[in-house]
Design a protein around this motif. Structure first.
Motif, short mmCIF file in Angstrom:
data_model
loop_
_atom_site.label_atom_id
_atom_site.label_comp_id
_atom_site.label_asym_id
_atom_site.label_seq_id
_atom_site.Cartn_x
_atom_site.Cartn_y
_atom_site.Cartn_z
N THR A 220 0.68 -1.29 -0.07
CA THR A 220 0.01 -0.02 0.02
C THR A 220 0.86 1.04 -0.05
O THR A 220 0.65 2.31 -0.69
CB THR A 220 -0.91 -0.03 1.36
OG1 THR A 220 -1.80 -1.00 1.03
CG2 THR A 220 -1.82 1.17 1.44
N LEU B 68 1.04 4.12 -2.82
CA LEU B 68 0.55 5.39 -2.59
C LEU B 68 1.03 6.33 -3.53
O LEU B 68 0.49 7.31 -3.90
CB LEU B 68 0.53 5.64 -1.07
CG LEU B 68 -0.01 7.10 -0.58
CD1 LEU B 68 -1.60 6.95 -1.22
CD2 LEU B 68 0.29 7.03 0.72
N THR C 287 -3.95 11.77 -4.14
CA THR C 287 -4.44 11.25 -2.82
C THR C 287 -3.46 11.64 -1.79
O THR C 287 -3.88 11.76 -0.86
CB THR C 287 -4.48 9.81 -2.92
OG1 THR C 287 -5.51 9.39 -4.10
CG2 THR C 287 -5.10 9.12 -1.78
N ILE D 144 -9.59 6.74 -3.63
CA ILE D 144 -8.74 5.57 -3.32
C ILE D 144 -9.22 4.42 -4.21
O ILE D 144 -10.37 4.26 -4.82
CB ILE D 144 -8.81 5.19 -1.63
CG1 ILE D 144 -10.28 5.00 -1.31
CG2 ILE D 144 -8.38 6.24 -0.88
CD1 ILE D 144 -10.79 4.53 -0.05
N GLU E 15 -9.78 -0.33 0.48
CA GLU E 15 -10.55 0.87 1.22
C GLU E 15 -10.20 0.95 2.65
O GLU E 15 -9.76 2.03 3.20
CB GLU E 15 -12.09 0.66 1.19
CG GLU E 15 -12.69 0.70 -0.18
CD GLU E 15 -12.97 -0.47 -0.75
OE1 GLU E 15 -13.55 -0.55 -1.84
OE2 GLU E 15 -12.34 -1.37 -0.32
N PHE F 263 -6.50 2.19 3.01
CA PHE F 263 -6.23 3.57 2.74
C PHE F 263 -6.83 4.45 4.02
O PHE F 263 -6.45 5.45 4.30
CB PHE F 263 -6.70 4.00 1.32
CG PHE F 263 -5.66 3.70 0.42
CD1 PHE F 263 -4.76 4.83 -0.31
CD2 PHE F 263 -5.56 2.50 -0.26
CE1 PHE F 263 -3.96 4.25 -1.31
CE2 PHE F 263 -4.66 2.09 -1.20
CZ PHE F 263 -3.83 3.08 -1.71
N ALA G 297 -7.16 6.76 -9.51
CA ALA G 297 -7.75 5.75 -8.49
C ALA G 297 -8.56 4.65 -9.29
O ALA G 297 -8.85 3.75 -8.81
CB ALA G 297 -8.40 6.12 -7.30
#
Length: 460
Positions: free
Chosen positions: A257, A261, A267, A385, A390, A393, A452
């Motif tokens: 993750t 990112l 984001t 995201i 979910e 994030f 995303a």
């Protein structure tokens, strides 16, 4: 190889049922956030700490004797902000792992209930905070804060599964609105308890009973969302490390993750903006009763009355900003709320001591912007995201969420310790709203949603 995921809901009727249950967790945890974290615990724990540091302190005098916390001198008036800061640092570590595990859990509702009920138990045990035992209060406050954040990670991630892009602003706003209503209702009952002190209760006992009621409320009403969303399925086997088990796979998934990112610069920019402006919001919420009691010299009844007013105004404010987002978009609505937050903090610095009517007016202004800024930040982030990640994030989001402010509370505590004035501490928070607003203005929301892989809502 494709990942095995469950659909968020297989019919409009089922989706609507999940939403009705989902709203109730806002109602459940807002009792703790309002009665305990916002109104009663700050002044009460500060009084307990002062009793230990300055047992012979005259009424209205400042306590200039420090506590010793792990060998570090701490001003009793700064104990609560520092405790929130410590809980945030712990949360920042814990919550990101919670998010990774939540995305691998087949029943998110089970995790939601587990974290909520442990937090509610800690909140209920605050009833036993008496005398000068501030250490118990610090420990319980940290446990409750971490559990509140952990449950919120799971809860927020469910929004993506029960509402489409065009519905999330409204659904998120309704949840916040119901939360303010529930928190306000219990606070009203506790106001009557602390003011009237029936059954021969003294003020201290009435406060402790109120702390207990918030924990019980949180625990009991959590049953509704847990039962109602029990059939909502999670992502059982994400693409990352599906063979590694829950713990090992979660750690590897978490590392993935952080690497992912970087592929979502908008984001990341939103999260940076949120770090600043949400810290400002959470610090204002967390220290408002402390500021009112210690700097403006209001009674506990006056403070509870003001916070109660804020709750009911915020109910309407959340719905109002939800409608506004339908017209101008969540991004512009949040930016507008940050302008109003900056004005609010500036006015708080100017409120004279024991000037209750200006303080009430300030509470109305806070109520109008409070719900909108929080509810729309949640729904806006949900658009930025990727699907099926979910909770991971949202764990990053929740590490900066309500009741876990870090930079804000640390700044507030340090400024107070250096100046012995809560006025300079409160005005220092303006920088968080200004920096957060400047960074949020740079976010390209449309590009972030498309990056995303999500569908653009009707109004961006």
């Amino acid at each position: 190889m494709t990942s095995e995921v469950a659909a968020p809901a297989d019919s409009d009727a089922q989706n609507a049922r999940f939403r009705r249950s989902w709203y109730w967790y806002d109602w459940a945890n807002s009792a703790y956030v309002t009665t305990t974290a916002t109104v009663l615990l700050g002044p009460y724990l500060t009084a307990v700490a002062k009793e230990d540091a300055c047992p012979d302190l005259a009424e209205g005098a400042k306590c200039l004797t420090n506590l010793s916390v792990l060998g570090v001198p701490v001003d009793p008036g700064s104990l609560v902000p520092y405790t929130v800061t410590a809980a945030t640092i712990l949360s920042a570590i814990v919550l990101i792992f919670v998010g990774a595990i939540a995305d691998r859990s087949p029943r998110p509702a089970r995790l939601l209930g587990g974290f909520a009920w442990v937090g509610a138990a800690a909140a209920s045990l605050m009833f036993f905070l008496v005398g000068s035992n501030w250490q118990l209060g610090v420990g319980l406050m940290m446990v409750a804060a971490v559990c509140l954040g952990s449950a919120q990670v799971v809860y927020d991630s469910m929004l993506c599964r029960i509402a489409g892009p065009d519905d999330r602003d409204a659904v998120s706003s309704r949840g916040w609105a119901l939360g303010y209503l529930g928190g306000g209702l219990l606070l009203a009952l506790n106001l009557a308890l602390v003011t009237l002190r029936p059954f021969g209760l003294d003020t201290e006992t009435a406060v402790r009973v109120s702390l207990l009621s918030a924990g019980l409320w949180w625990a009991l009403f959590t049953i509704i969302p847990v039962k109602g969303m029990w059939d909502l399925r999670g992502v059982e086997r994400p693409e990352v490390a599906r063979e590694a088990g829950v713990v090992g796979g979660s750690v590897r998934q978490l590392w993935d993750t952080f690497r992912e990112l970087r592929a979502f610069p908008q984001t990341m920019l939103f999260l940076l903006a949120y770090l600043f402006f949400n810290d400002g919001i959470q610090t204002v919420i967390g220290v408002s009763s402390l500021y009112g009691a210690e700097e403006l010299r209001f009674t506990q009844q006056q403070l509870i009355t003001t916070i109660l007013l804020v709750q009911f105004v915020a109910f309407g404010g959340a719905l109002l900003f939800g409608r506004l987002a339908g017209r101008i978009g969540a991004w512009r609505s949040v930016l507008l709320s940050l302008v109003l937050w900056t004005v609010t903090v500036g006015l708080a610095f100017l409120v004279p001591e024991q000037a209750f009517l200006p303080f009430i007016a300030l509470g109305v202004l806070i109520g109008v912007v409070l719900g909108g800024s929080q509810a729309l930040s949640r729904s806006l982030f949900s658009q930025l995201i990727p699907k099926n990640r979910e909770a991971e994030f949202f764990s990053l989001y929740q590490a900066m969420e309500r009741g876990t402010s870090w930079f804000g509370t640390l700044t507030f505590g340090l400024v107070h310790q250096l100046t012995h004035s809560y006025r300079w501490a409160i005005i220092a928070l303006v920088v968080f709203f200004v920096l957060g607003g400047v960074l949020l203005a740079k976010v390209d929301v449309r590009k972030g949603i498309l990056d995303a892989g999500n569908e653009l809502p009707r109004v961006v």
